[in-house]
Enzyme design. Sequence first.
Site, PDB file in Angstrom:
ATOM      1  N   ARG A  81       0.736  -1.196   0.247  1.00 20.60           N
ATOM      2  CA  ARG A  81      -0.038  -0.009  -0.039  1.00 20.60           C
ATOM      3  C   ARG A  81       0.886   1.616  -0.205  1.00 20.60           C
ATOM      4  NH1 ARG A  81      -2.855  -2.812   3.944  1.00 20.60           N
ATOM      5  NH2 ARG A  81      -4.510  -4.197   2.774  1.00 20.60           N
TER       6      ARG A  81
ATOM      7  N   GLU B 133       2.967 -11.792  13.293  1.00 19.46           N
ATOM      8  CA  GLU B 133       2.282 -12.685  14.523  1.00 19.46           C
ATOM      9  C   GLU B 133       2.469 -14.049  14.343  1.00 19.46           C
ATOM     10  OE1 GLU B 133      -1.954 -11.886  15.136  1.00 19.46           O
ATOM     11  OE2 GLU B 133      -1.470  -9.958  14.386  1.00 19.46           O
TER      12      GLU B 133
END
Length: 182
Positions: free
Chosen positions: A69, A106
């Site tokens: 992005r 994560e």
Amino acid sequence: MNAEQEQKQLLVRERIRDFPDFPSPGVIFRDISQLLKDPVAFKGAIDLLEAHIKASHPQVDYIAGLDSRGFLFGPVLAQRLGVGFLLVRKKGKLPGPTESASYTLEYGKAELEVQKDAVKPGEKVILVDDLIATGGTMRAACELMAKLQADILDCVVLTELRFLKGAEALKPFPLYSVLQYD
């Protein structure tokens, strides 16, 4: 921030939608799709980023956008500022010799790469992405630029999830965010 900038900031905030429990339970996803669909709001976001850069950094050589992005905001900013744009990509996406830096997710590790000849020592770089959460991706991008001996002026993002303390992970590199969520 002046009244015009405050109006732009409000418009940008209104165009970011929250999706609770995406991609997993307990997460609130800040979706920029509506911002990108609205040319006035998108222009407002770019205007705010550009105003910060011009006010804070009179001399910039490159804007470096983070995959993916950062590629939406970075080239527009670079064009407006009259500087070059650099790609900071996920591992295996760039041709030629590259430098890489890994970071923790994560669920594992990932790597970012930049071409070894992207910048020369001492060239002034601003890194851009849409969002900073824990700061791992942006930190890896800073490490890449540091390996190439670039002068990292700033890390700029549209949104900052303050409760995840990404700004802390970036130190000593500075962070500017248009919007903050606590």
